[in-house]
Scaffold this motif. Structure first.
Motif, short mmCIF file in Angstrom:
data_model
loop_
_atom_site.label_atom_id
_atom_site.label_comp_id
_atom_site.label_asym_id
_atom_site.label_seq_id
_atom_site.Cartn_x
_atom_site.Cartn_y
_atom_site.Cartn_z
N LEU A 64 -21.02 9.53 -13.37
CA LEU A 64 -20.21 8.79 -12.71
C LEU A 64 -19.54 7.50 -13.39
N LEU A 65 -20.35 7.10 -14.50
CA LEU A 65 -19.79 6.19 -15.47
C LEU A 65 -18.33 6.53 -16.00
N GLN A 66 -18.10 7.90 -16.12
CA GLN A 66 -16.99 8.35 -16.80
C GLN A 66 -16.02 8.30 -15.57
N GLU A 102 -14.87 4.69 -14.85
CA GLU A 102 -13.84 4.26 -16.28
C GLU A 102 -12.49 4.81 -15.94
N ARG A 103 -12.25 6.09 -15.28
CA ARG A 103 -11.14 6.74 -15.15
C ARG A 103 -10.77 6.12 -13.85
N ASN A 104 -11.27 5.58 -13.00
CA ASN A 104 -11.04 4.95 -11.75
C ASN A 104 -10.41 3.45 -12.00
N GLN A 105 -10.58 2.93 -13.36
CA GLN A 105 -10.25 1.72 -13.73
C GLN A 105 -8.64 1.82 -13.85
N GLU A 106 -8.27 3.03 -14.72
CA GLU A 106 -6.98 3.57 -15.12
C GLU A 106 -6.23 4.00 -14.04
N GLU A 107 -6.86 4.76 -13.03
CA GLU A 107 -5.84 5.44 -11.95
C GLU A 107 -6.88 5.73 -10.80
#
Length: 218
Positions: A99-101, A104-109
């Motif tokens: 979920l942390l990964q 982090e990806r959600n911050q990018e896109e």
């Protein structure tokens, strides 16, 4: 005249140890005001990007990907997969890491939806998913989370705190597919409606256009 008054009962003898732990998790999350945070999030308005957290090569994942790959190949949805262990002592840490990964990806896109799926298994396997830290993470996740753990009757803590719970991974992707079909049908009807209105407008204006054409032509 014999009477027996029970003042306290160990819940592990009434609800079972797993159910007692589940109730404790629910009480703690409600006390912190986190229990309903996921359900308070707006429902996804589209499924352009979907994150999927699942055990690697799980049978439930294969069922999910059968339809998901079709949607991805058609360019309708983009699915990104994150592996985690759903059983054993490291279960909570593994899923939280996945979920942390995703976060982090959600911050990018941004993702529109996160699916946490596993597939079938023994009822006792659900005990590993009844974890306070993991449930708290899921409650506060900023993206709607749908679960498809694989049990039709039994529920784990993740099911209870998620934005929406489904029995199986197949039902998760089935609902996504049905929503997309419904949205496509609605959009098609709107386009057809606009086309009909334009056609009627053109037909109504045709005599005037012909008169103007004759006027300038002459």
């Amino acid at each position: 005249g014999f009477q027996l008054q029970v003042t306290q009962i160990d819940p592990s003898y009434t609800l079972g140890e797993m159910q007692a732990k589940l109730q404790q998790i629910i009480s703690t999350l409600k006390a912190k005001g986190w229990f309903d945070l996921q359900r308070a999030l707006p429902a996804p308005r589209g499924f352009w990007r979907v994150a999927v957290v699942s055990p690697h090569e799980a049978a439930g994942l294969a069922d999910f990907k059968r339809d998901a790959d079709m949607l991805a190949d058609a360019g309708v949805c983009d699915f990104e997969y994150f592996s985690a262990v759903f059983q054993g002592a490291g279960c909570s840490e593994s899923i939280r890491g996945a979920l942390l990964q995703v976060h982090e990806r959600n911050q990018e896109e941004c993702f529109d939806l996160v699916c946490v799926i596993r597939g079938g298994g023994a009822k006792s396997d659900l005990a590993w998913l009844n974890d306070l830290s993991l449930s708290a993470w899921l409650c506060r996740f900023p993206v709607p989370v749908w679960t498809g753990i694989g049990h039709q009757v039994d529920e784990c803590a993740l099911d209870l705190v998620s934005h929406r719970k489904f029995d199986t991974p197949s039902k998760v992707i089935g609902h996504i597919k049905a929503r997309l079909q419904s949205e496509a049908s609605g959009l098609r009807a709107q386009v057809e409606g606009v086309s009909v209105r334009i056609s009627r407008l053109a037909t109504a204006q045709l005599p005037s256009l012909e008169r103007q054409g004759s006027r300038f032509g002459g």
